[in-house]
Design a protein around this motif. Structure first.
Motif, PDB file in Angstrom:
ATOM      1  N   ARG A 150       0.857  -1.181   0.000  1.00  0.00           N
ATOM      2  CA  ARG A 150       0.000   0.000   0.000  1.00  0.00           C
ATOM      3  C   ARG A 150       0.889   1.226   0.000  1.00  0.00           C
ATOM      4  NH1 ARG A 150      -0.546   3.003   4.498  1.00  0.00           N
ATOM      5  NH2 ARG A 150      -0.260   2.129   6.584  1.00  0.00           N
ATOM      6  N   THR A 151       0.532   2.207  -0.794  1.00  0.00           N
ATOM      7  CA  THR A 151       1.328   3.428  -0.873  1.00  0.00           C
ATOM      8  C   THR A 151       0.395   4.619  -0.924  1.00  0.00           C
ATOM      9  OG1 THR A 151       3.166   4.511  -2.035  1.00  0.00           O
ATOM     10  CG2 THR A 151       1.533   3.392  -3.415  1.00  0.00           C
ATOM     11  N   THR A 152       0.747   5.683  -0.230  1.00  0.00           N
ATOM     12  CA  THR A 152      -0.140   6.844  -0.155  1.00  0.00           C
ATOM     13  C   THR A 152       0.669   8.140  -0.162  1.00  0.00           C
ATOM     14  OG1 THR A 152      -2.021   7.786   1.057  1.00  0.00           O
ATOM     15  CG2 THR A 152      -0.191   6.964   2.368  1.00  0.00           C
ATOM     16  N   GLY A 185      -0.418  11.380  -6.799  1.00  0.00           N
ATOM     17  CA  GLY A 185      -0.579   9.973  -7.177  1.00  0.00           C
ATOM     18  C   GLY A 185       0.461   9.501  -8.167  1.00  0.00           C
ATOM     19  N   LYS A 188       3.569   8.191  -6.560  1.00  0.00           N
ATOM     20  CA  LYS A 188       3.466   6.845  -6.001  1.00  0.00           C
ATOM     21  C   LYS A 188       3.306   5.786  -7.080  1.00  0.00           C
ATOM     22  CE  LYS A 188       4.001   8.015  -1.764  1.00  0.00           C
ATOM     23  NZ  LYS A 188       5.211   7.595  -1.033  1.00  0.00           N
ATOM     24  N   ASN A 220      -9.308  13.619  -4.157  1.00  0.00           N
ATOM     25  CA  ASN A 220      -9.223  12.371  -3.398  1.00  0.00           C
ATOM     26  C   ASN A 220      -9.313  11.197  -4.359  1.00  0.00           C
ATOM     27  OD1 ASN A 220      -8.952  12.198  -0.464  1.00  0.00           O
ATOM     28  ND2 ASN A 220     -10.731  13.561  -0.388  1.00  0.00           N
ATOM     29  N   VAL A 222      -8.642   6.731  -4.546  1.00  0.00           N
ATOM     30  CA  VAL A 222      -8.241   5.442  -3.995  1.00  0.00           C
ATOM     31  C   VAL A 222      -8.203   4.449  -5.149  1.00  0.00           C
ATOM     32  CG1 VAL A 222      -8.780   3.579  -2.397  1.00  0.00           C
ATOM     33  CG2 VAL A 222      -9.278   5.948  -1.756  1.00  0.00           C
ATOM     34  N   THR A 234      -2.726  -1.155  -2.953  1.00  0.00           N
ATOM     35  CA  THR A 234      -3.503   0.070  -3.084  1.00  0.00           C
ATOM     36  C   THR A 234      -2.598   1.292  -3.220  1.00  0.00           C
ATOM     37  OG1 THR A 234      -3.638   0.346  -0.672  1.00  0.00           O
ATOM     38  CG2 THR A 234      -5.444  -0.835  -1.755  1.00  0.00           C
ATOM     39  N   THR A 236      -3.223   5.552  -2.849  1.00  0.00           N
ATOM     40  CA  THR A 236      -4.145   6.646  -2.549  1.00  0.00           C
ATOM     41  C   THR A 236      -3.430   7.975  -2.701  1.00  0.00           C
ATOM     42  OG1 THR A 236      -3.646   6.510  -0.176  1.00  0.00           O
ATOM     43  CG2 THR A 236      -5.546   5.268  -0.967  1.00  0.00           C
ATOM     44  N   SER A 238      -4.331  12.308  -2.055  1.00  0.00           N
ATOM     45  CA  SER A 238      -5.338  13.189  -1.471  1.00  0.00           C
ATOM     46  C   SER A 238      -4.813  14.581  -1.185  1.00  0.00           C
ATOM     47  CB  SER A 238      -5.870  12.582  -0.168  1.00  0.00           C
ATOM     48  OG  SER A 238      -6.813  13.438   0.435  1.00  0.00           O
ATOM     49  N   TYR A 241      -5.653  15.464   3.487  1.00  0.00           N
ATOM     50  CA  TYR A 241      -5.007  14.918   4.670  1.00  0.00           C
ATOM     51  C   TYR A 241      -4.498  16.081   5.521  1.00  0.00           C
ATOM     52  CZ  TYR A 241      -4.799  10.208   2.548  1.00  0.00           C
ATOM     53  OH  TYR A 241      -5.089   8.991   1.983  1.00  0.00           O
ATOM     54  N   THR A 249       4.715   4.210   2.540  1.00  0.00           N
ATOM     55  CA  THR A 249       4.551   3.015   1.710  1.00  0.00           C
ATOM     56  C   THR A 249       4.850   1.804   2.585  1.00  0.00           C
ATOM     57  OG1 THR A 249       5.217   4.155  -0.322  1.00  0.00           O
ATOM     58  CG2 THR A 249       5.411   1.762  -0.311  1.00  0.00           C
TER      59      THR A 249
END
Length: 347
Positions: A150-152, A185, A188, A220, A222, A234, A236, A238, A241, A249
């Protein structure tokens, strides 16, 4: 050692806080000229540097003494300026996302090939020490088989750091093309493919505007990603935040888990199934703030590729693959279905 003469096109925050200071700090570069549509901004920046000021980038490109340019404009101009610069005989460092479509990205790569000059995309997360170390650990098999990730990347929005604040081009679709997914995004998207060493081939996504008013882009998103090797995870992005940024990550593997940039002291933590934990203090991740953060590494890498006549570390093909995931996320959200990324792009 050779000194490279630089032109910076676009004098907004990313130029002022990243490109220009890092060129100034590099012993092998000198900034010859700057350009911005806002005359006062161009002249102010030029005065600080002792450089020439332009409001029309075509005029800057006519200066034969300039060997390379940084393209730091709004997204919708990245491709055209880069193509024009390449054909004018300049090496190009282009900010992300490299283009607004796969076709534009392909045209940039063709211009690079035809001109014989270098094209590098400024995906700076590849140079973050924790990310470099994590890629090494994954490639060496320290985690065994990778299962998921998962990475955001999220913060309060570009109004907090953009030179134009709430009036920034980031919020206008005609100039930005895409919002948080293009701003954050895409970082990432490039990073996860860099870490795992394989491309993303399927995307399902919700790309929404549900946090900010009076903007025409997303804030936003996802996404669910599948790689060519069948790894799932995943991503995400945004602009909602608050109050703290999240740029983390996590990689889940057979032999352990890597946590990147989710601890203020230990930028990388490796938790192994045998009970062993290794905590790395590798320095903080860079930001767009003018607060003395470490160099992004992008300018040094670009300069080294020119001075040594070496291959750039982030190619146009890399930039196109990162962009493909973003385009696929948009298509998925619009269609309400999984989208496949093939050799020709989004299908």
């Amino acid at each position: 050692m050779k000194t490279v003469s630089i032109g910076v096109i676009g004098c907004g925050s990313i130029a002022r806080n990243r490109h220009i200071p890092e060129y100034e700090a590099n012993a092998h570069t000198t900034i010859q000229a700057v350009c911005d549509l806002v005359k006062e901004r161009a002249e102010e920046t030029a005065a600080h540097l002792g450089a020439a000021a332009y409001t029309d980038y075509h005029e800057l490109l006519k200066d034969e003494s300039i060997e390379a340019v940084s393209v730091c404009t709004s997204n919708h101009m990245h491709a055209q300026i880069s193509i024009d610069a390449l054909f004018a005989g300049k090496h190009v460092l282009c900010e992300k996302p490299m283009a607004t479509s796969a076709q534009e990205a392909e045209e940039m790569m063709e211009a690079e090939k035809s001109s014989g000059k270098k094209l590098m995309i400024a995906h700076n997360q590849r140079f973050v020490p924790s990310h470099v170390k994590a890629r090494e650990l994954i490639a060496n098999g320290d985690l065994g088989k990778i299962f998921s990730f998962r990475t955001t990347f999220g913060h309060g929005g570009p109004e907090g750091w953009s030179i134009d604040g709430k009036d920034s081009w980031f919020f206008r679709k005609e100039e930005a093309f895409i919002g948080a997914m293009g701003d954050l995004g895409v970082h990432k998207s490039d990073l996860i493919q860099f870490l795992l060493g394989e491309p993303v081939t399927q995307v399902a996504a919700f790309v929404e505007n549900n946090a900010k008013e009076n903007i025409t882009v997303d804030d936003n998103a996802v996404c669910l990603l599948r790689t060519a090797g069948g790894l799932i995870g995943t991503l995400t992005a945004s602009w909602a935040y608050v109050p703290e940024e999240d740029n983390s990550t996590i990689i889940y593997g057979e032999k352990g888990t890597l946590r990147l940039e989710d601890d203020p002291v230990h930028s990388l933590t490796a938790h192994y199934t045998n009970g062993h934990t290794v905590r790395y203090e590798l320095g903080g991740i860079q930001t767009n703030d003018a607060d003395g953060q470490e160099s992004s590494g992008v300018i040094d890498a670009f300069t080294e590729s020119i001075v040594s006549d070496a291959q750039v570390p982030v190619s146009g093909a890399d930039g196109k693959q990162a962009l493909a995931v973003i385009l696929a996320a948009l298509a998925s959200s619009e269609r309400g279905q999984f989208v496949t990324i093939g050799k020709e792009g989004v299908q």
